[in-house]
Design an enzyme around this catalytic site. Structure first.
Site, PDB file in Angstrom:
ATOM      1  N   GLU A 143      -3.656  -7.169   6.976  1.00 19.69           N
ATOM      2  CA  GLU A 143      -2.980  -7.346   8.273  1.00 19.69           C
ATOM      3  C   GLU A 143      -3.304  -8.702   8.905  1.00 19.69           C
ATOM      4  OE1 GLU A 143      -0.972  -5.280   8.263  1.00 19.69           O
ATOM      5  OE2 GLU A 143      -1.674  -3.264   7.907  1.00 19.69           O
ATOM      6  N   THR A 187       0.863  -1.177   0.000  1.00 19.14           N
ATOM      7  CA  THR A 187       0.000   0.000   0.000  1.00 19.14           C
ATOM      8  C   THR A 187       0.899   1.226   0.000  1.00 19.14           C
ATOM      9  OG1 THR A 187      -1.721  -1.168   1.223  1.00 19.14           O
ATOM     10  CG2 THR A 187      -1.818   1.225   1.227  1.00 19.14           C
TER      11      THR A 187
END
Length: 401
Positions: free
Chosen positions: A379, A162
């Site tokens: 995550e 990201t």
């Protein structure tokens, strides 16, 4: 503030920060989010606004030019931003993971070099752990850092960065075998390198290529990329903390912050979905009355609101536990797992309330419906969270026979 998801015990400063962020979201993000998302356009003006608010330095200590706020304050700000557009919260998430890792594990020189410029947003962070064939198996990392005099040569391929294109500093986890004899546990032979680069795509410095944006179902606007390292030379003083072999622990510490962030994002998206659902239910009429007056819709709204409250409470608890200095992998895992699952369910219920119009790109819920699935993966998947939770529970409730 909305009636749902209130946080008790906040200071006046925290309340002022949240009020400012919420006002920014309502005025600057929500009105343009769907249009920018449909064009997959990077939100440059929004990011500049976040810089002016000082949000890039929210958790960076005051001595380095930041606001020195807590993880709780940051998580509550993320919740507000994700309520406006989840992609914007992703832009600051990886930045803060890197800043947090520098604050906790960096050498004095590293902190002084990077943190003041990270606080202003001049340096923007990205976080690189995953690889194309890796998935959740971090121990299988194959990207290597090989000592070459006063430098390291990094070679390998990374995935799912990201901010891979827009960042200028990437924390990269690599395998480093020197000083770690054969047979050493994989997690003890990993090192985090601080890689500086130019923003953009293509070869952004010799030996480092960012091929381009990965096309995604949702989570658009923010750039998600691969990263190819081909003998990239990094000075030895860019090993995070100055010592090899500590990268796994440093990354896992950062991931705990990231999991609280993902939980906060789930809370924010779920709040927005509830707002859209309860509003539409009072405007849409069937059988001579607003659909909100039908018991079936009221049951949905009741379940949605309860899930928003429960996820928020667990997210706040995980943030406060981390702020206290205590181990919080159990709480962060629970919060991330519950908030992402509830987010998916609340968004789907809001989608159902909208009926056929929920399938139309004219309605905001269509965007949320495509964004929510990313939270189930980011995550660490739900399965990984349950493994973490289960192991920690067995530690806490060890049978005494």
């Amino acid at each position: 503030m909305s009636r749902l998801a209130q946080t008790h015990g906040l200071t006046d400063v925290q309340q002022e920060i949240l009020s400012t962020v919420r006002g920014f979201v309502d005025k600057e993000i929500i009105p343009v989010a769907t249009e920018l998302e449909h064009r997959d356009e990077y939100p440059t003006q929004i990011v500049e606004g976040l810089k002016e608010l000082g949000l890039f330095g929210l958790m960076i200590p005051e001595e380095y030019g930041g606001l020195g706020e807590s993880l709780l304050t940051y998580a509550l700000c993320v919740e507000e931003i994700a309520r406006g557009w989840m992609s914007v919260s992703g832009i600051i998430n990886t930045h803060f993971i890197v800043a947090y890792m520098l604050k906790q594990h960096g050498t004095r020189e590293q902190r002084e070099h990077f943190l003041p410029r990270m606080a202003t947003g001049e340096v923007r962070g990205a976080f690189s752990m995953s690889e194309p064939a890796l998935g959740s198996d971090v121990s299988a990392i194959s990207t290597r850092g090989v000592k070459a005099g006063d430098e390291y040569a990094l070679t390998g391929q990374k995935m799912w960065l990201t901010n891979g294109g827009s960042s200028t500093l990437v924390a990269v986890l690599c395998r480093t075998d020197e000083g770690h004899p054969e047979g050493t546990a994989p997690h003890k032979s990993m090192t985090t390198f601080l890689v500086e680069k130019e923003p953009g795509f293509g070869e952004v410095r010799p030996g480092l290529t960012i091929p381009g944006k990965i096309e995604k179902m949702g989570y658009k606007g923010v750039d998600t990329t691969e990263m190819i390292l081909d003998g990239l030379r990094i000075p030895a003083n860019r090993v995070l903390g100055g010592t090899t072999g500590r990268g796994f622990y440093q990354m896992m510490d950062g991931v705990e912050v990231g999991r609280v962030n993902v939980a906060a994002r789930g809370c924010g998206v779920a709040q927005r979905a509830f707002e859209l659902g309860v509003s539409y239910a009072q405007q849409r009429h069937t059988f001579g009355k607003p659909i909100a007056q039908h018991q079936a819709i009221q049951f949905k709204l009741a379940e949605m609101a309860t899930k928003v409250e429960a996820a928020h409470a667990m997210m706040v608890n995980a943030a406060r536990k981390k702020d206290s200095g205590e181990r919080n992998d159990l709480e962060a895992g629970m919060a991330k797992y519950l908030a992402s699952e509830y987010c998916k369910e609340v968004v789907e219920d809001a989608f159902r309330i909208h009926g056929g119009y929920g399938f139309s790109k004219e309605y905001e819920i269509e965007r949320l419906y495509r964004e929510a699935p990313m939270l189930l993966i980011g995550e660490g998947t739900a399965e990984i969270q349950k493994m973490i939770i289960g192991r920690r529970l067995l530690e806490e409730y060890r049978f005494q026979g």
